[in-house]
Design an enzyme around this catalytic site. Structure first.
Site, short mmCIF file in Angstrom:
data_model
loop_
_atom_site.label_atom_id
_atom_site.label_comp_id
_atom_site.label_asym_id
_atom_site.label_seq_id
_atom_site.Cartn_x
_atom_site.Cartn_y
_atom_site.Cartn_z
N GLN A 176 -0.03 -15.99 1.29
CA GLN A 176 -1.38 -15.13 1.43
C GLN A 176 -2.16 -15.29 2.57
OE1 GLN A 176 -2.11 -12.56 -0.25
NE2 GLN A 176 -0.70 -12.70 -2.23
N CYS A 195 -1.10 -5.13 -3.40
CA CYS A 195 -1.73 -4.95 -2.31
C CYS A 195 -1.94 -3.53 -1.81
CB CYS A 195 -1.20 -5.67 -0.89
SG CYS A 195 0.57 -5.61 -0.94
N CYS A 202 -8.55 -3.10 13.08
CA CYS A 202 -9.87 -3.27 11.95
C CYS A 202 -10.55 -1.97 12.12
CB CYS A 202 -10.94 -4.45 12.54
SG CYS A 202 -10.39 -5.98 12.29
N CYS A 231 -16.14 -7.30 17.59
CA CYS A 231 -14.99 -7.23 18.36
C CYS A 231 -15.11 -6.26 19.37
CB CYS A 231 -13.84 -7.40 17.60
SG CYS A 231 -12.29 -7.16 18.76
N GLU A 253 12.37 -14.17 -6.45
CA GLU A 253 11.88 -13.91 -5.12
C GLU A 253 12.97 -13.50 -4.36
OE1 GLU A 253 9.10 -13.47 -2.87
OE2 GLU A 253 10.44 -13.40 -1.30
N CYS A 262 -8.16 -1.10 19.20
CA CYS A 262 -7.02 -1.98 18.56
C CYS A 262 -6.58 -1.26 17.48
CB CYS A 262 -7.40 -3.26 18.45
SG CYS A 262 -6.66 -4.20 17.10
N ASP A 316 3.69 -9.21 -8.48
CA ASP A 316 2.85 -9.33 -6.99
C ASP A 316 3.39 -8.74 -6.21
OD1 ASP A 316 1.20 -9.55 -4.85
OD2 ASP A 316 1.31 -11.74 -5.11
N1 SAH Z 1 3.20 -13.94 -5.21
C1 SAH Z 1 3.48 -14.30 -4.12
C2 SAH Z 1 3.94 -13.56 -3.08
C3 SAH Z 1 3.61 -11.98 -2.92
S1 SAH Z 1 4.22 -10.99 -1.55
C4 SAH Z 1 1.89 -14.71 -3.40
O1 SAH Z 1 0.95 -14.63 -3.81
O2 SAH Z 1 2.12 -15.77 -2.53
C5 SAH Z 1 5.47 -10.06 -2.08
C6 SAH Z 1 6.63 -11.12 -2.31
O3 SAH Z 1 7.90 -10.39 -2.69
C7 SAH Z 1 7.32 -11.48 -0.80
O4 SAH Z 1 7.51 -12.90 -0.90
C8 SAH Z 1 8.46 -11.16 -0.62
O5 SAH Z 1 9.60 -11.53 0.05
C9 SAH Z 1 9.06 -10.49 -1.92
N2 SAH Z 1 9.98 -9.41 -2.28
C10 SAH Z 1 9.94 -8.15 -1.49
N3 SAH Z 1 10.97 -7.26 -2.21
C11 SAH Z 1 11.31 -8.17 -3.28
C12 SAH Z 1 12.32 -7.48 -4.18
N4 SAH Z 1 12.55 -6.42 -4.46
N5 SAH Z 1 12.47 -8.28 -5.17
C13 SAH Z 1 11.78 -9.81 -5.45
N6 SAH Z 1 11.04 -10.20 -4.25
C14 SAH Z 1 10.61 -9.24 -3.40
#
Ligand code: SAH
Length: 473
Positions: free
Chosen positions: A298, A424, A91, A82, A348, A88, A397
């Site tokens: 994702q 992440c 990246c 790029c 969630e 930017c 996650d």
């Molecule tokens: N496991 C899912 C999402 C992971 S991202 C996947 O793989 O697609 C993290 C998620 O946590 C997001 O959807 C966000 O809205 C949610 N989140 C953020 N803080 C949170 C909390 N304190 N309790 C529950 N969910 C939360």
């Protein structure tokens, strides 16, 4: 001698920091007046480069420096695909070969596990599996949120914020995104020019068009376009919808999001459907997911499938287990797990995501997955104390900030046999794993997945097992 601003040093880059800046240590000067080992952080330099760098900001043991000249390029240096890679900042690793990017990410995760998590380096070498890279490390993002601004000539621009500023540099075709992004931006911006729509200005809070959200389902080719505006409506929305639906193959939904707040948050709370459907669909690993504009999904579906499969395999389900999936988003991991568990409970915070999750369960004919809206650190303790819930396996996650203390301590009290942690951010992962280790869990397996080629971000999956050996803090 103190190191001063604007001094220039020749330095060999031997490492890269968490933000992708090259790191080098000054050799003791022949004159003997420079502190040996003094560290320079040189933005845009990569491991193996010999560079001349100009000091920008000097501190006691280290300084930030600007790349003046590459004296001898690293053998791992590549020409960024790029043209805006350096300006930017999105990246940070484009000038490093992909193979070395993966090594960098693997090392970054391990370093955090050692430094913050207190794990032993040799032990990590034994239990961490080989990092999983991408086959095609460009054009992998299924989502783009592009800021809109006004150029010097007064015309609308779409691109990225330069460095840490909020000046927009025109680039409608980011190489991490799909080629349709450019086509959509061309149509949308032409239309807005024709109809006198102005770009939002952050300082004055005036102007209409702020961002454009574009999502594409890679397997279904469905596309959602959602401008974010500082107001209620765009002029002639129907005519704009006509153009988009006529010219963009796969166009599935055209929505408008209103954000009239003076904030950095991109999306406002209200989204209105102009034409088509308010969700797009995508499939991962044979399951179909419906994604609405506000839900997390994702960004790299090819790697995500590998991550979910890994999480599922490490969960070691036989069909008899009760599983909790915390931070479940639209229920992606939950539904993967549900196919092999007795029951899965997803938690969630975003209500729209839970609506998607329930729809997704139904769509895939899965009836043993149940979803709760709320924060994990609030829902889990409440359910544990009031309903006496249990778990054989817990999958988490979380977003970058990791798990809250109340969530981790409840997990420890629930004492599942296994915990699978999808992360992440390896710094908060390491912090949380330390708490879990102190609470009687041992780290069994781990693996780095590259979800974000060219950038410094990295995803990681860890499996822990209950061993009953609580460690002292
Ligand atoms: N496991 C899912 C999402 C992971 S991202 C996947 O793989 O697609 C993290 C998620 O946590 C997001 O959807 C966000 O809205 C949610 N989140 C953020 N803080 C949170 C909390 N304190 N309790 C529950 N969910 C939360």
């Amino acid at each position: 001698m103190n190191i001063q601003k604007n001094q220039i040093f020749k330095v060999k880059i031997t490492d890269m920091g968490a933000d992708g800046a090259g790191i080098g240590h000054l050799e003791p000067e022949r004159k003997g007046d420079v502190q040996a080992g003094y560290t320079l952080f040189v933005k845009d330099a990569v491991i193996g480069d010999l560079v001349r760098a100009r000091i920008v900001k000097a501190k006691k043991g280290y300084a930030f420096a600007r790349l003046e000249e590459i004296v001898t390029p690293s053998p791992d240096r590549v020409r960024p695909a790029c043209p805006y890679a350096r300006q930017c900042g999105g990246c940070q690793l484009q000038a490093l070969s992909y193979e070395k990017q993966l090594e960098f990410k693997d090392r970054k995760v391990k370093n955090n596990l050692i430094r913050i998590g207190g794990f032993d380096g040799d032990f990590l070498e034994q239990i961490m599996e080989k990092p999983v890279g991408m086959e095609h490390p460009f054009r992998y993002r299924n989502k783009a949120q592009i800021p809109i601004g006004t150029g010097k000539d007064g015309r609308l621009t779409a691109g990225f914020y330069a460095g840490r500023t909020h000046t927009i540099i025109e680039n409608r075709d980011c190489l991490l995104g799909v080629p349709e992004n450019k086509e959509i931006l061309d149509i949308l911006l032409d239309f807005c020019e024709e109809n006198g729509v102005s770009a939002y200005d952050e300082t004055s809070g005036r102007g209409l068009l702020r961002h454009v959200l574009i999502r594409k389902g890679f397997s279904t080719r469905q596309i959602m376009v959602c401008p974010v505006i500082n107001g209620k409506a765009l002029p002639k929305e129907e005519a704009l919808a006509d153009r988009l639906f006529a010219k963009i193959p796969g166009m599935t939904g055209f929505l408008i999001n209103s954000n009239t707040e003076m904030t950095n948050v991109i999306m406002g709370e209200r989204t209105r459907l102009v034409r088509g459907r308010d969700c797009i669909e995508d499939t991962i690993g044979g399951l179909t997911f419906s994604v609405s504009p506000h839900s997390f999904y994702q960004v790299n579906p090819a790697q995500t499938e590998k991550i979910y499969s890994q999480a599922l395999s490490w969960a070691q389900l036989t069909g008899r287990e009760t599983v909790w999936d915390l931070y479940c988003g639209i229920g992606t991991i939950s539904l993967f797990l549900a196919q092999r568990a007795k029951a899965v409970y997803g938690v969630e915070a975003v209500p729209q995501a839970i609506e998607d999750a329930r729809k997704n369960a139904q769509k895939n004919g899965i009836s043993n997955a149940h979803f709760y809206v709320g924060e994990a650190e609030e829902v889990l303790p409440r359910m544990f104390e009031q309903e006496g819930i249990s778990a054989d396996v817990i999958v988490v996650d979380p977003p970058r900030k990791g798990c809250m203390e109340a969530c981790l301590s409840t997990m420890l009290r629930m004492r599942p046999e296994r915990i699978v942690y999808v992360s992440c951010d390896s710094a908060t992962l390491a912090r949380d794993l330390k708490v879990l280790t102190e609470g009687g869990y041992e780290l069994v397996r781990g693996r780095v997945f590259d979800n974000f080629g060219q950038s410094v971000h990295v995803e990681c999956v860890i499996m822990m097992q209950y061993c009953g050996k609580e460690k002292k803090k």
